[in-house]
Design a protein around this motif. Structure first.
Motif, PDB file in Angstrom:
ATOM      1  N   TYR A  75       2.590  -7.484   5.341  1.00  0.00           N
ATOM      2  CA  TYR A  75       1.367  -7.161   6.099  1.00  0.00           C
ATOM      3  C   TYR A  75       1.712  -7.045   7.575  1.00  0.00           C
ATOM      4  O   TYR A  75       2.295  -7.962   8.161  1.00  0.00           O
ATOM      5  CB  TYR A  75       0.296  -8.222   5.885  1.00  0.00           C
ATOM      6  CG  TYR A  75      -0.981  -7.924   6.626  1.00  0.00           C
ATOM      7  CD1 TYR A  75      -1.758  -6.815   6.299  1.00  0.00           C
ATOM      8  CD2 TYR A  75      -1.415  -8.754   7.664  1.00  0.00           C
ATOM      9  CE1 TYR A  75      -2.937  -6.533   6.969  1.00  0.00           C
ATOM     10  CE2 TYR A  75      -2.596  -8.478   8.352  1.00  0.00           C
ATOM     11  CZ  TYR A  75      -3.343  -7.373   7.992  1.00  0.00           C
ATOM     12  OH  TYR A  75      -4.502  -7.084   8.664  1.00  0.00           O
ATOM     13  N   TRP A 103      -0.774   6.506  -0.987  1.00  0.00           N
ATOM     14  CA  TRP A 103      -0.802   5.058  -1.209  1.00  0.00           C
ATOM     15  C   TRP A 103       0.311   4.549  -2.110  1.00  0.00           C
ATOM     16  O   TRP A 103       0.482   3.344  -2.253  1.00  0.00           O
ATOM     17  CB  TRP A 103      -2.154   4.645  -1.800  1.00  0.00           C
ATOM     18  CG  TRP A 103      -2.452   5.289  -3.128  1.00  0.00           C
ATOM     19  CD1 TRP A 103      -3.017   6.514  -3.338  1.00  0.00           C
ATOM     20  CD2 TRP A 103      -2.165   4.762  -4.428  1.00  0.00           C
ATOM     21  NE1 TRP A 103      -3.106   6.789  -4.686  1.00  0.00           N
ATOM     22  CE2 TRP A 103      -2.609   5.719  -5.375  1.00  0.00           C
ATOM     23  CE3 TRP A 103      -1.616   3.561  -4.876  1.00  0.00           C
ATOM     24  CZ2 TRP A 103      -2.485   5.520  -6.745  1.00  0.00           C
ATOM     25  CZ3 TRP A 103      -1.486   3.363  -6.245  1.00  0.00           C
ATOM     26  CH2 TRP A 103      -1.927   4.329  -7.158  1.00  0.00           C
ATOM     27  N   SER A 150      -5.826   2.608   4.977  1.00  0.00           N
ATOM     28  CA  SER A 150      -7.047   2.487   5.775  1.00  0.00           C
ATOM     29  C   SER A 150      -7.890   1.330   5.244  1.00  0.00           C
ATOM     30  O   SER A 150      -7.592   0.742   4.208  1.00  0.00           O
ATOM     31  CB  SER A 150      -7.852   3.788   5.731  1.00  0.00           C
ATOM     32  OG  SER A 150      -8.220   4.105   4.395  1.00  0.00           O
ATOM     33  N   GLY A 151      -8.967   1.024   5.969  1.00  0.00           N
ATOM     34  CA  GLY A 151      -9.863  -0.034   5.547  1.00  0.00           C
ATOM     35  C   GLY A 151      -9.457  -1.394   6.070  1.00  0.00           C
ATOM     36  O   GLY A 151      -8.541  -1.531   6.898  1.00  0.00           O
ATOM     37  N   ARG A 195       1.184  -3.971   2.150  1.00  0.00           N
ATOM     38  CA  ARG A 195       2.130  -3.319   1.241  1.00  0.00           C
ATOM     39  C   ARG A 195       2.477  -4.235   0.082  1.00  0.00           C
ATOM     40  O   ARG A 195       2.603  -5.448   0.256  1.00  0.00           O
ATOM     41  CB  ARG A 195       3.435  -2.965   1.969  1.00  0.00           C
ATOM     42  CG  ARG A 195       3.298  -1.953   3.064  1.00  0.00           C
ATOM     43  CD  ARG A 195       4.627  -1.765   3.793  1.00  0.00           C
ATOM     44  NE  ARG A 195       4.530  -0.776   4.834  1.00  0.00           N
ATOM     45  CZ  ARG A 195       4.738   0.532   4.645  1.00  0.00           C
ATOM     46  NH1 ARG A 195       5.094   0.963   3.436  1.00  0.00           N
ATOM     47  NH2 ARG A 195       4.631   1.377   5.630  1.00  0.00           N
ATOM     48  N   PRO A 244       3.648   5.030   2.222  1.00  0.00           N
ATOM     49  CA  PRO A 244       4.203   4.095   1.229  1.00  0.00           C
ATOM     50  C   PRO A 244       5.726   4.055   1.212  1.00  0.00           C
ATOM     51  O   PRO A 244       6.323   3.002   0.962  1.00  0.00           O
ATOM     52  CB  PRO A 244       3.625   4.592  -0.102  1.00  0.00           C
ATOM     53  CG  PRO A 244       3.168   5.986   0.163  1.00  0.00           C
ATOM     54  CD  PRO A 244       2.760   6.020   1.595  1.00  0.00           C
ATOM     55  N   ILE A 304       3.474   0.247  -2.847  1.00  0.00           N
ATOM     56  CA  ILE A 304       2.053   0.555  -2.700  1.00  0.00           C
ATOM     57  C   ILE A 304       1.641   0.217  -1.273  1.00  0.00           C
ATOM     58  O   ILE A 304       1.976  -0.854  -0.758  1.00  0.00           O
ATOM     59  CB  ILE A 304       1.198  -0.231  -3.714  1.00  0.00           C
ATOM     60  CG1 ILE A 304       1.503   0.234  -5.140  1.00  0.00           C
ATOM     61  CG2 ILE A 304      -0.292  -0.087  -3.416  1.00  0.00           C
ATOM     62  CD1 ILE A 304       0.803  -0.576  -6.213  1.00  0.00           C
ATOM     63  N   TYR A 305       0.911   1.145  -0.626  1.00  0.00           N
ATOM     64  CA  TYR A 305       0.539   1.000   0.785  1.00  0.00           C
ATOM     65  C   TYR A 305      -0.951   1.268   0.948  1.00  0.00           C
ATOM     66  O   TYR A 305      -1.484   2.221   0.373  1.00  0.00           O
ATOM     67  CB  TYR A 305       1.353   1.983   1.617  1.00  0.00           C
ATOM     68  CG  TYR A 305       0.953   2.083   3.066  1.00  0.00           C
ATOM     69  CD1 TYR A 305       1.141   1.011   3.929  1.00  0.00           C
ATOM     70  CD2 TYR A 305       0.410   3.265   3.581  1.00  0.00           C
ATOM     71  CE1 TYR A 305       0.798   1.101   5.270  1.00  0.00           C
ATOM     72  CE2 TYR A 305       0.058   3.364   4.915  1.00  0.00           C
ATOM     73  CZ  TYR A 305       0.253   2.278   5.765  1.00  0.00           C
ATOM     74  OH  TYR A 305      -0.097   2.372   7.085  1.00  0.00           O
ATOM     75  N   VAL A 306      -1.610   0.399   1.718  1.00  0.00           N
ATOM     76  CA  VAL A 306      -3.041   0.584   2.008  1.00  0.00           C
ATOM     77  C   VAL A 306      -3.152   1.297   3.348  1.00  0.00           C
ATOM     78  O   VAL A 306      -2.876   0.699   4.399  1.00  0.00           O
ATOM     79  CB  VAL A 306      -3.773  -0.768   2.054  1.00  0.00           C
ATOM     80  CG1 VAL A 306      -5.256  -0.545   2.336  1.00  0.00           C
ATOM     81  CG2 VAL A 306      -3.586  -1.527   0.742  1.00  0.00           C
ATOM     82  N   LEU A 328      -7.852  -3.738   4.689  1.00  0.00           N
ATOM     83  CA  LEU A 328      -6.501  -4.159   4.292  1.00  0.00           C
ATOM     84  C   LEU A 328      -5.432  -3.175   4.748  1.00  0.00           C
ATOM     85  O   LEU A 328      -4.325  -3.151   4.204  1.00  0.00           O
ATOM     86  CB  LEU A 328      -6.432  -4.331   2.773  1.00  0.00           C
ATOM     87  CG  LEU A 328      -7.307  -5.430   2.173  1.00  0.00           C
ATOM     88  CD1 LEU A 328      -7.161  -5.462   0.658  1.00  0.00           C
ATOM     89  CD2 LEU A 328      -6.961  -6.797   2.767  1.00  0.00           C
ATOM     90  N   LYS A 329      -5.739  -2.376   5.748  1.00  0.00           N
ATOM     91  CA  LYS A 329      -4.778  -1.390   6.251  1.00  0.00           C
ATOM     92  C   LYS A 329      -3.461  -2.055   6.617  1.00  0.00           C
ATOM     93  O   LYS A 329      -3.432  -3.145   7.189  1.00  0.00           O
ATOM     94  CB  LYS A 329      -5.350  -0.677   7.473  1.00  0.00           C
ATOM     95  CG  LYS A 329      -4.428   0.407   8.024  1.00  0.00           C
ATOM     96  CD  LYS A 329      -5.036   1.096   9.237  1.00  0.00           C
ATOM     97  CE  LYS A 329      -4.088   2.160   9.784  1.00  0.00           C
ATOM     98  NZ  LYS A 329      -4.656   2.841  10.973  1.00  0.00           N
ATOM     99  N   ASN A 330      -2.364  -1.395   6.280  1.00  0.00           N
ATOM    100  CA  ASN A 330      -0.989  -1.848   6.543  1.00  0.00           C
ATOM    101  C   ASN A 330      -0.530  -2.972   5.617  1.00  0.00           C
ATOM    102  O   ASN A 330       0.507  -3.590   5.859  1.00  0.00           O
ATOM    103  CB  ASN A 330      -0.804  -2.276   7.994  1.00  0.00           C
ATOM    104  CG  ASN A 330      -0.943  -1.116   8.964  1.00  0.00           C
ATOM    105  OD1 ASN A 330      -0.619   0.021   8.630  1.00  0.00           O
ATOM    106  ND2 ASN A 330      -1.441  -1.404  10.155  1.00  0.00           N
TER     107      ASN A 330
END
Length: 339
Positions: free
Chosen positions: A337, A248, A300-301, A307, A33, A296-298, A303-305
Motif C-alpha cells: 500500500y 487492475w 482509484s477509490g 496491491r 498493475p 492486482i492493483y486498485v 483503496l487506491k494504490n
C-alpha cells in the motif's frame, strides 16, 4: 563470477541504449498493475518524493527428497556416510517492509522478517524425528538511487546491509540429545550472524500493455559469526515479463539464475559426520528458477494504490554442492500500500 559481471554490463548497456534511442517522452510509471515486479522480487521499484509504501509478504518454501550435484539421491545414499539424513523441510517466512522517498532520486527501504522451519529426519536405524525453529530473522536496510527514468525506461541501483539480529544458536531435542536440547545444523538457523552488504542494479522497461525488467543482485559475506563460520555469497539475475490484462490486473513470468556459495568455517558444536546438514561440504549450489504470478492493483477509490501479488515458483534446474535436500515449490503472496 565472470558471467555475473558480464550480465551486469549487459543490463546497464541495454538500459542506456534504450534511454538514448527511444523518442517517447513518457516516464516509466508504477501506477498500473505491472508497475511492480513479481511479488518475490525485492527492491524492484522506487517512489516519488515524500511517498511511503508499507508491505507484507508471506513466503512458503518446500524442500523435499535428496540430490547430489545434478543427480537425484536416496536416503540410503545419505545414510551410507551419515547417521542421520533429513527427508523434508518446509519453511515459512513473514516479511514486513517500509519504503520512503526523501527525494525523487532516493528511496530508503527497511525489511523485517519472521521465520518458522521444520525438518523431518530419518536415522540409520530406521527411526524418525522432527526438529523445529522459529523467530525474528535479520533486518535488511537499503538505499536505492535512480540513475534515470525517461522514455518508459528506468535504471536504479541499490546498496544495503543485513543486520544480524537473527539467532545462529537455535536448539531442539533430538533422539541423541534427549532429554536435553542440542544446537541445530546450519539450515535450521534463523540468521547469518554476520553483517552482510548487498548491491543491486535494476532495469525496468514499459510499453502500453507489456512491461519487463532485469535485476542483478549480490549478497556478500565477510568475517565469521559467533559460531566460527559464514554463509556463502549469493549472486542472482532475475528477469521478468508482465502483461497488463486490464487496468487492475497483470500476469507475469519470471526466470532467475542463482549462485549460492558454500559455507566457510564450521560450528564447533556440530558433528559433520552425524547428519548431512552439519557438513559444510553439503552446501551451496547453482539454480535456474522459474515463476508464474499475477498482480492486482486498485487504480482509484478509497483503496487506491493497494496491491496484491501472488507467485508460484519452482527450480527448472539445480546443481547442488554435495548431497542436500532439493528445492521444490515456493509460494509468495504479498500486500502493498502506497501513500
Amino acid at each position: 563470477m565472470k558471467t555475473y559481471f558480464s550480465a551486469l554490463f549487459l543490463v546497464a548497456t541495454i538500459a542506456f541504449y534504450a534511454q538514448e534511442t527511444n523518442n517517447q517522452s513518457l516516464k516509466w510509471s508504477a501506477g498500473r498493475p505491472d508497475g511492480h515486479a513479481p511479488i518475490s522480487v525485492m527492491g524492484d521499484h522506487m517512489h516519488g518524493k515524500g511517498e511511503w509504501m508499507f508491505s507484507y509478504r508471506y513466503m512458503h518454501m518446500n524442500m523435499d527428497e535428496l540430490r547430489d550435484g545434478t543427480d537425484d539421491a536416496t536416503t540410503a545414499d545419505a545414510l551410507a556416510d551419515y547417521m542421520v539424513t533429513p527427508t523434508t523441510m518446509p519453511m515459512n517466512m513473514h516479511m514486513l517492509g517500509t519504503m520512503y522517498a526523501p527525494s525523487d532520486k532516493v528511496t530508503l527501504m527497511v525489511m523485517f522478517n519472521y521465520l518458522s522451519m521444520e525438518m523431518d529426519h530419518l536415522t540409520r536405524m530406521g527411526g524418525t524425528f522432527t526438529t523445529e525453529t522459529s523467530g525474528l530473522g535479520d533486518i535488511n536496510v537499503s538505499l536505492m538511487y535512480r540513475f534515470f527514468n525517461k522514455n518508459r525506461h528506468s535504471l536504479h541501483g541499490q546498496i544495503g546491509i543485513s543486520i544480524p539480529t537473527g539467532s545462529v544458536t537455535e536448539s531442539d531435542v533430538t533422539p541423541a540429545s534427549a532429554p536435553n536440547e542440542t544446537e541445530l545444523p546450519y539450515p535450521m538457523q534463523i540468521g547469518s550472524g554476520t553483517l552482510d552488504p548487498s548491491l543491486a542494479l535494476t532495469y525496468l522497461g514499459q510499453g502500453e500493455t507489456v512491461s519487463w525488467g532485469s535485476q542483478l543482485k549480490s549478497v556478500f559475506r565477510f568475517g565469521e559469526n559467533d559460531r566460527e563460520y559464514r554463509y556463502g555469497n549469493r549472486y542472482s539475475w532475475n528477469n521478468w515479463l508482465a502483461i497488463k490484462a486490464a487496468n487492475w490486473i497483470s500476469f507475469s513470468a519470471r526466470l532467475e539464475g542463482l549462485i549460492v556459495g558454500e559455507l566457510e568455517g564450521s560450528d564447533p558444536n556440530l558433528n559433520p559426520m552425524m547428519v548431512i546438514t552439519a557438513d559444510t561440504n553439503n552446501s551451496g549450489g547453482t539454480f535456474l528458477n522459474g515463476g508464474l504470478g499475477f498482480n492486482i492493483y486498485v487504480p482509484s477509490g478509497s483503496l487506491k494504490n493497494l496491491r496484491l501479488g501472488f507467485e508460484l515458483a519452482s527450480p527448472v534446474l539445480q546443481d547442488l554442492s554435495g548431497i542436500q535436500l532439493k528445492n521444490k515449490e515456493t509460494l509468495t503472496f504479498g500486500v502493498q500500500y502506497s501513500l
